[in-house]
Design a protein around this motif. Structure first.
Motif, PDB file in Angstrom:
ATOM      1  N   PHE A 194       0.836  -1.197   0.000  1.00  0.00           N
ATOM      2  CA  PHE A 194       0.000   0.000   0.000  1.00  0.00           C
ATOM      3  C   PHE A 194       0.874   1.251   0.000  1.00  0.00           C
ATOM      4  N   ALA A 197       3.067   1.626  -3.187  1.00  0.00           N
ATOM      5  CA  ALA A 197       2.251   2.079  -4.312  1.00  0.00           C
ATOM      6  C   ALA A 197       1.924   3.558  -4.179  1.00  0.00           C
ATOM      7  N   PRO A 203       3.486  -1.474  -8.060  1.00  0.00           N
ATOM      8  CA  PRO A 203       2.162  -1.420  -8.675  1.00  0.00           C
ATOM      9  C   PRO A 203       1.095  -1.196  -7.630  1.00  0.00           C
ATOM     10  N   SER A 204       0.049  -0.476  -7.988  1.00  0.00           N
ATOM     11  CA  SER A 204      -0.966  -0.115  -7.022  1.00  0.00           C
ATOM     12  C   SER A 204      -1.841  -1.304  -6.681  1.00  0.00           C
ATOM     13  N   LEU A 205      -2.437  -1.223  -5.519  1.00  0.00           N
ATOM     14  CA  LEU A 205      -3.489  -2.175  -5.166  1.00  0.00           C
ATOM     15  C   LEU A 205      -4.750  -1.777  -5.922  1.00  0.00           C
ATOM     16  N   GLY A 206      -5.820  -2.437  -5.659  1.00  0.00           N
ATOM     17  CA  GLY A 206      -7.077  -1.971  -6.204  1.00  0.00           C
ATOM     18  C   GLY A 206      -7.551  -2.834  -7.345  1.00  0.00           C
ATOM     19  N   HIS A 207      -6.700  -3.190  -8.256  1.00  0.00           N
ATOM     20  CA  HIS A 207      -7.114  -4.096  -9.322  1.00  0.00           C
ATOM     21  C   HIS A 207      -6.629  -5.470  -8.953  1.00  0.00           C
ATOM     22  N   SER A 208      -7.586  -6.419  -8.980  1.00  0.00           N
ATOM     23  CA  SER A 208      -7.345  -7.692  -8.323  1.00  0.00           C
ATOM     24  C   SER A 208      -6.382  -8.573  -9.111  1.00  0.00           C
TER      25      SER A 208
ATOM     26  N   LEU B 140     -13.354   0.571  -5.864  1.00  0.00           N
ATOM     27  CA  LEU B 140     -12.567  -0.586  -6.258  1.00  0.00           C
ATOM     28  C   LEU B 140     -13.386  -1.639  -6.977  1.00  0.00           C
ATOM     29  N   PHE B 144     -14.844  -6.627  -5.027  1.00  0.00           N
ATOM     30  CA  PHE B 144     -13.500  -6.603  -4.445  1.00  0.00           C
ATOM     31  C   PHE B 144     -13.456  -7.525  -3.226  1.00  0.00           C
ATOM     32  N   MET B 199      -4.137   3.024  -4.198  1.00  0.00           N
ATOM     33  CA  MET B 199      -5.147   2.230  -4.896  1.00  0.00           C
ATOM     34  C   MET B 199      -5.073   2.418  -6.411  1.00  0.00           C
ATOM     35  N   GLY B 200      -4.135   3.222  -6.856  1.00  0.00           N
ATOM     36  CA  GLY B 200      -3.996   3.415  -8.285  1.00  0.00           C
ATOM     37  C   GLY B 200      -5.020   4.340  -8.882  1.00  0.00           C
ATOM     38  N   MET B 219     -14.599   0.709 -11.779  1.00  0.00           N
ATOM     39  CA  MET B 219     -14.676  -0.330 -12.789  1.00  0.00           C
ATOM     40  C   MET B 219     -15.371  -1.529 -12.158  1.00  0.00           C
TER      41      MET B 219
END
Lengths: 220, 220
Positions: A194, A197, A203-208, B140, B144, B199-200, B219
């Motif tokens: 966290f 990022a 790379p960021s969190l948030g996209h699984s 998110l 999620f 979280m990007g 998204m």
DNA sequence: TCCTCAATCAAACACTTGTTTTAATCCGAT
DNA sequence: ATCGGATTAAAACAAGTGTTTGATTGAGGA
């Protein structure tokens, strides 16, 4: 004797102070748990308050000696140093191999300070803050604005401390089983990823995307 | 005013309990500050502990009414809702327009819980946690993973609470002037940007690489 | 007017608190 | 064995704690 009654008093006092707070802890309870006479605390420490600060100082000296100066291998990347630092902080707080009151009494002091708070900050908090700052300076560049660096450090430490200070609230909020599932390693990975990022170093969190533990070298 | 002294007792008790803790606060001090007789607390509340829980409940009911349900405009983007939420939490805690003990006594309860903690969690913490979860789900995606979402929420709330719970430590650590420079707005912006970047959903801190702020809908 | 009943008050209660006192004990040095 | 300082022990101390008592007030209704 190493196992002096003086030391037994400090141990018992620390445990009871950490659990019940200064006022709620009675010298009679402490002496009973230490198998010492009621007059022992006043003979060895003069008054209750001196016993308390002795317990606090003992806790932080133990914390110092238990934690080997946090000196990482010189070739360790700043990213990995941050990861190790966060993991170590969490382990120190949540994986209680040592008596739990060592940090309990210091957190109580930090949240609701007495006169011993300044000593705790200088002897325990500031070295740790300096260690964190060194890592952040390596990560972000040594000309990084100080105030921004402070806030980033507070963001990281705040995440870590949250799981300790408000542990009972978390238990009530998400349930015992869900709380037990939050292992130290999992928390450390999350906080590290966290924060990295947030700083643009991972790379960021948030996209699984099943993010494997980031072990990239630091960018200098 | 129907219950004159009863309300005065609750106000005085809340202030003293928040400042000195439950054990250290004496009913005599409370009654004196409330300009009430010593027997008043036992007449109106039965015992000291009941007065304490009455003060806690009053604090959280005030916190409820003072904060208008946190209902944002429907067309507000999740990113802006998060930013507003963080700012509101910080304002509630650090910009004390209302009596400071309302949150002081609840934070004391959350850090070192008594039997009143469960009520605080259910009536005050859980609604706030649900509000945070709703925002995060919009941000998110509603599928999620729950545990990851919890940890992200804890990361955000942990950053916010840090500045309140450990305020005395921060003062000692960076000095009064540097602490005063950390305005609520500055902290809210930092925490929001830090968390969004993690979280990007916003450009990362650390480097001034101006990535355009992402304000996309979630998204799904 | 008399009565009622909730509310307040001063005083005392029983108990615990931290601290002190005084005597008893240990233990190595003489 | 004996002394002397250091440590422990039991008891008492004064002060403070939460709580209770019983008298007193004062407004409202019969």
């Amino acid at each position: 004797m190493i196992d002096d009654t003086r030391q037994r008093l400090i141990d018992a006092a620390g445990a009871i102070f950490a659990e019940k707070g200064y006022e709620a802890a009675s010298v009679r309870d402490i002496c009973q748990q230490a198998s010492a006479n009621i007059a022992a605390v006043n003979y060895h420490f003069g008054e209750k308050k001196s016993l308390y600060v002795a317990a606090v100082r003992h806790a932080q000296s133990c914390a110092d000696s238990e934690n080997p100066e946090m000196t990482w291998p010189a070739d360790m990347s700043p990213v990995e140093r941050l990861r190790a630092h966060i993991l170590q902080m969490l382990q120190r707080k949540l994986e209680g191999d040592k008596p739990a009151w060592h940090l309990g009494i210091m957190l109580r002091e930090m949240a609701f300070p007495t006169e011993a708070c300044a000593a705790v900050v200088e002897d325990y908090v500031r070295p740790m803050a300096n260690g964190m700052r060194a890592i952040l300076l390596d990560l972000l560049g040594h000309d990084f604005p100080e105030e921004k660096g402070n806030m980033i450090g507070f963001s990281i430490v705040g995440q870590v401390l949250f799981y300790y200070v408000h542990q009972p609230v978390i238990r009530l909020l998400i349930g015992e089983s869900a709380h037990d599932a939050l292992t130290v390693q999992k928390l450390a990975d999350h906080i590290t990823n966290f924060s990295l990022a947030a700083m643009g170093l991972a790379p960021s969190l948030g996209h699984s995307t099943p993010t494997p533990p980031i072990t990239t070298k630091a960018m200098t």
